[in-house]
Design a protein around this motif. Structure first.
Motif, PDB file in Angstrom:
ATOM      1  N   ARG A  37       0.881  -1.106  -0.078  1.00 24.30           N
ATOM      2  CA  ARG A  37       0.079  -0.029   0.035  1.00 24.30           C
ATOM      3  C   ARG A  37       0.727   1.337  -0.037  1.00 24.30           C
ATOM      4  O   ARG A  37       0.449   2.278  -0.549  1.00 24.30           O
ATOM      5  CB  ARG A  37      -0.830  -0.085   0.999  1.00 24.30           C
ATOM      6  N   ARG A  40       1.938   2.058  -3.323  1.00 21.22           N
ATOM      7  CA  ARG A  40       1.049   2.258  -4.243  1.00 21.22           C
ATOM      8  C   ARG A  40       0.160   1.163  -5.005  1.00 21.22           C
ATOM      9  O   ARG A  40      -0.254   1.636  -6.118  1.00 21.22           O
ATOM     10  CB  ARG A  40       1.111   3.810  -5.013  1.00 21.22           C
ATOM     11  N   TRP A  41       0.490   0.024  -4.610  1.00 20.12           N
ATOM     12  CA  TRP A  41       0.110  -0.961  -5.111  1.00 20.12           C
ATOM     13  C   TRP A  41      -1.415  -1.117  -5.024  1.00 20.12           C
ATOM     14  O   TRP A  41      -1.867  -0.889  -4.082  1.00 20.12           O
ATOM     15  CB  TRP A  41       0.451  -2.389  -4.769  1.00 20.12           C
ATOM     16  N   THR A  42      -2.425  -1.405  -5.841  1.00 19.12           N
ATOM     17  CA  THR A  42      -3.817  -2.000  -5.617  1.00 19.12           C
ATOM     18  C   THR A  42      -3.651  -3.308  -5.137  1.00 19.12           C
ATOM     19  O   THR A  42      -3.187  -4.384  -5.681  1.00 19.12           O
ATOM     20  CB  THR A  42      -4.323  -1.863  -6.920  1.00 19.12           C
ATOM     21  N   ILE A  43      -4.413  -3.391  -3.868  1.00 11.71           N
ATOM     22  CA  ILE A  43      -4.467  -4.735  -2.997  1.00 11.71           C
ATOM     23  C   ILE A  43      -5.564  -5.549  -3.829  1.00 11.71           C
ATOM     24  O   ILE A  43      -6.607  -5.313  -3.868  1.00 11.71           O
ATOM     25  CB  ILE A  43      -4.558  -4.517  -1.459  1.00 11.71           C
ATOM     26  N   PRO A  44      -5.251  -6.931  -3.963  1.00  8.73           N
ATOM     27  CA  PRO A  44      -6.385  -7.643  -4.516  1.00  8.73           C
ATOM     28  C   PRO A  44      -7.468  -7.920  -3.554  1.00  8.73           C
ATOM     29  O   PRO A  44      -7.207  -7.746  -2.067  1.00  8.73           O
ATOM     30  CB  PRO A  44      -5.867  -8.652  -4.856  1.00  8.73           C
ATOM     31  N   GLU A  45      -8.532  -8.296  -3.734  1.00  7.76           N
ATOM     32  CA  GLU A  45      -9.588  -8.945  -3.027  1.00  7.76           C
ATOM     33  C   GLU A  45      -9.052 -10.185  -2.137  1.00  7.76           C
ATOM     34  O   GLU A  45      -9.376 -10.275  -1.016  1.00  7.76           O
ATOM     35  CB  GLU A  45     -10.646  -9.097  -3.657  1.00  7.76           C
ATOM     36  N   GLN A  47      -6.432 -11.868  -0.573  1.00  8.12           N
ATOM     37  CA  GLN A  47      -4.723 -11.182  -0.104  1.00  8.12           C
ATOM     38  C   GLN A  47      -3.928 -12.591   0.089  1.00  8.12           C
ATOM     39  O   GLN A  47      -2.740 -12.179   0.221  1.00  8.12           O
ATOM     40  CB  GLN A  47      -5.102 -10.481   1.044  1.00  8.12           C
ATOM     41  N   GLN A 105       2.723  -1.589 -13.101  1.00  4.94           N
ATOM     42  CA  GLN A 105       3.176  -1.103 -11.801  1.00  4.94           C
ATOM     43  C   GLN A 105       2.945   0.178 -11.418  1.00  4.94           C
ATOM     44  O   GLN A 105       2.754   1.182 -12.321  1.00  4.94           O
ATOM     45  CB  GLN A 105       4.523  -1.472 -11.658  1.00  4.94           C
ATOM     46  N   PRO A 106       2.901   0.466  -9.923  1.00  7.20           N
ATOM     47  CA  PRO A 106       2.740   2.031  -9.631  1.00  7.20           C
ATOM     48  C   PRO A 106       3.995   2.855 -10.015  1.00  7.20           C
ATOM     49  O   PRO A 106       5.116   2.187 -10.248  1.00  7.20           O
ATOM     50  CB  PRO A 106       2.229   1.829  -8.258  1.00  7.20           C
TER      51      PRO A 106
END
Length: 134
Positions: A37, A40-45, A47, A105-106
């Protein structure tokens, strides 16, 4: 240029070890999603897989840290530690460039490309010998 600052190789590798342990290895090992986080990664549902891979990565980073610790504390295997770091920095550069090209990637990870280049150059400058012997 190789080993231009070789007389400071112990200080370089000790500093690198402390910084990378505190800011990469331990955070990724202990709390991979919090680190993701922050980057700045999007976290998957779902985990669990992300946590597993993050902890695996953290464990492998600690292995590299241990090679540096051995060099610093025993005064031996400097070349080995530096050679491992050359491989790490090169492969991390490739991984991050690939992610940047694919736009998967972010921005924080794309900016990290420069970080890996700088570390590679520092590794060259602080290499504990004038030549690499494989």
């Amino acid at each position: 240029m190789l080993g231009y600052y070789a007389q400071y190789s112990k200080e370089y590798i000790a500093t690198l070890m402390v910084v990378t342990t505190l800011f990469f290895a331990l955070p990724i090992l202990i709390s991979p999603l919090a680190w993701a986080r922050a980057m700045r990664w999007t976290i998957p549902e779902h985990q669990h897989l992300a946590i597993y891979f993050g902890r695996c990565l953290g464990a492998f980073i600690l292995i590299v840290e241990i090679t540096m610790l051995r060099s610093v504390t025993t005064g031996t295997s400097y070349s080995y530690s530096f050679d491992i770091l050359f491989l790490v920095f090169t492969l991390m550069f490739v991984v991050h460039v690939y992610g940047a090209i694919r736009r998967i990637q972010p921005i924080t990870e794309t900016l990290e490309i420069g970080f890996w280049v700088i570390l590679f150059v520092l590794n060259v400058l602080f290499y504990p010998a004038a030549t690499i012997t494989l």
